[in-house]
Design a protein around this motif. Structure first.
Motif: not given
Ligand code: GSH
Lengths: 254, 262
Positions: B57-58, B72-73, B76, B102-103, B106-107, B109-111, B172, B257, B260
């Protein structure tokens, strides 16, 4: 004393993850049902718990936890009961990899298709002014956009086609994975199985051309194995719509 | 561990955090530098099971090759080092603190990560990818396994800029710096209280923004002091020593990405 309260919708996708993890560990919890189709998740009472306005959320004593996959890891570490993460470091890495692949790549595509074919039409009945007012209350701007598309049927053809491509692709990779190992990412039942089961048990019904006994025998074998776990049976009884019931008929048929 | 090799790009973003985590763990794993912007991640000798790097995903990040599997990642991999080293202090032991880490990651990597990758690639790598001759670019594009990642490569080459995405990315980044500032408000030294992967991951993505999005850091004194503490930390120095260019904070390759969905 566990003193756990879970705010959740139906036992599927993100809500299903902590529900099932708690059941597997044997942790008693208070269930607080949030009706997503009535937009309970954007009401002030719930926003006081999770200002992001998404479900699930869990409280443990004074602690408030969000992010379903991270909640599962907490449940596994905090409470006694069967281990839901294997000991081997590479297995643990693989499990986390698969959960991210689901949470951040494949899952959003399931959501888009689900919201456009199921959630959208269910809420569209309400008068337009009411829908607009509901959108106003949504805290996350990106969710406001997603709900608008769902409510008014505005998903683009291109993005839906891309989501379908990802679903087909993701299912094929999962099929390969379950051909290599008994469970997702390892030979042990783990958080990855809980995570991915909650987003895939509907596949034989929702995407029969992608997932079927003929096309994806490993996925079907695994779905059935997970479905037969007592914790899944207990969790599915907590559903209030006929969603889980409909899927149990499919499972019995595998 | 003798069979594992860490293939990494210039120490920036995910390659920076993974190299630093490895240094922190003390594990003896061979590191090899590759050029992510030349698609070298797709031609690793001995890579047999490549799903995890092909579909990371990254996007273009470091790869740990272990027993033929490409791991990967960044977050992790850091957790993997911590687990493999038998807990080296990269992750809190307390379940609640661990959840928070972890929370937070996650945010991140996501934002944060997609926003930084969007801004960084346009600012530093667009000209390089845009100037490649057709044969070189199509060879790379052909080796990229993921359709959507290949599209991000193509967008970069064609300089297709989505103004709304760029604006959103800047917002962001600013929001995340703000978030770091708030987290440090109680005077703590590290984001989760004790030093953890959350510091490495957040720092690794914010570091290249200090110059590119300087306005986001204005008046954020605690965040600035925290960045400086990290800059001085031996594991970061060790990671930066793997650079093969003068300024690795300019090294980007197509990343995660931009959300989406929602
Ligand atoms: N990353 C979050 C996402 C939570 C999430 O998006 N949940 C969905 C339900 S599966 C939701 O709340 N949808 C309703 C909404 O956004 O209004 C998690 O994993 O907990």
């Amino acid at each position: 004393m566990a003193d756990v309260t879970l705010y959740h919708w139906e036992p599927n996708a993100n809500s299903g993850k902590p529900m099932l993890a708690l059941m597997e560990k044997g942790v008693p919890f208070q269930s607080h049902y949030i009706n997503m189709l009535e937009f309970d998740q954007h009401k002030p009472e719930y926003l006081a718990i999770n200002p992001q306005g998404t479900i699930p959320a869990m409280t443990h004593g004074a602690r408030v936890l969000t992010e379903s996959t991270a909640i599962m890891e907490y449940v596994d570490e905090e409470f006694s009961g069967p281990e839901l993460m294997p000991a081997d470091a590479q297995d643990r890495w693989r499990i986390r990899w698969w959960m991210k692949f689901m949470d951040q790549w494949l899952g959003p595509s399931f959501s888009m298709i689900g919201w456009s074919t199921f959630v959208g039409p269910m809420v569209r009945q309400k008068p337009k002014e009411e829908l607009e007012a509901l959108i106003e209350r949504i805290p996350l701007p990106e969710r406001r956009r997603a709900w608008r598309k769902a409510m008014f049927g505005q998903f683009g053809e291109e993005e839906l086609a891309e989501s379908k491509r990802r679903v087909g692709f993701g299912i094929d990779r999962l099929e390969e994975e379950l051909g290599k190992r008994e469970y997702v990412g390892s030979d042990h039942y783990s958080l990855a199985d809980i995570n991915i089961f909650n987003s895939t048990y509907s596949l034989p019904l929702s995407h029969p051309h992608f997932a079927s006994k003929e096309r994806t025998p490993n996925i079907m074998r695994w779905l059935k194995t997970v479905y037969l776990r007592p914790a899944v049976q207990e969790t599915w009884k907590m559903g209030k719509t006929d969603l889980a019931h409909r899927y149990s008929l499919i499972m019995e048929d595998i | 561990m003798a069979t594992a090799i860490l293939y990494h790009g210039e120490p920036n973003g995910p390659s920076l955090s993974v190299l630093a985590a490895l240094a922190e763990s003390g594990l003896d794993i061979e590191c090899r530098s590759i050029n992510l912007l030349k698609g070298e991640r797709y031609t690793l000798p001995g890579a047999e099971q490549t799903l995890a790097s092909d579909m990371a995903v990254e996007g273009e990040g470091p790869v740990l090759l272990k027993d033929g599997e490409t791991m990967s990642e960044a977050v992790f991999l850091a957790q993997y080092f911590d687990d493999a080293a038998g807990s080296c202090g990269l992750q809190p032991k307390d379940a609640y603190a661990h959840w928070e880490m972890m929370m937070w990651c996650r945010q991140t990597t996501e934002r944060l990560a997609p926003a930084v990758a969007y801004i960084g690639n346009l600012a530093t790598s667009q000209s390089v990818v845009g100037a490649m001759d057709e044969a070189e670019f199509s060879a790379i594009a052909k080796s990229v396994f993921s359709d959507d990642l290949r599209e991000r490569w193509q967008d970069l080459r064609d300089n297709r800029v989505d103004a709304a995405k760029l604006e959103d990315s800047k917002t962001k980044v600013a929001q995340f710096v703000e978030r770091v500032e708030e987290k440090l408000a109680d005077g703590r030294e590290w984001l989760m209280g004790d030093f953890s992967i959350a510091d490495l991951e957040t720092f690794a993505w914010l570091r290249p923004m200090a110059a590119l999005e300087a306005a986001a850091f204005k008046g954020k004194l605690r965040a600035a002091a925290w960045m400086e503490r990290l800059e001085q930390r031996p594991c970061i120095k060790a990671a930066l020593a793997h650079a093969t260019v003068d300024d690795p904070s300019h090294a980007f390759a197509p990343g995660p990405e931009i959300n989406r969905w929602g």
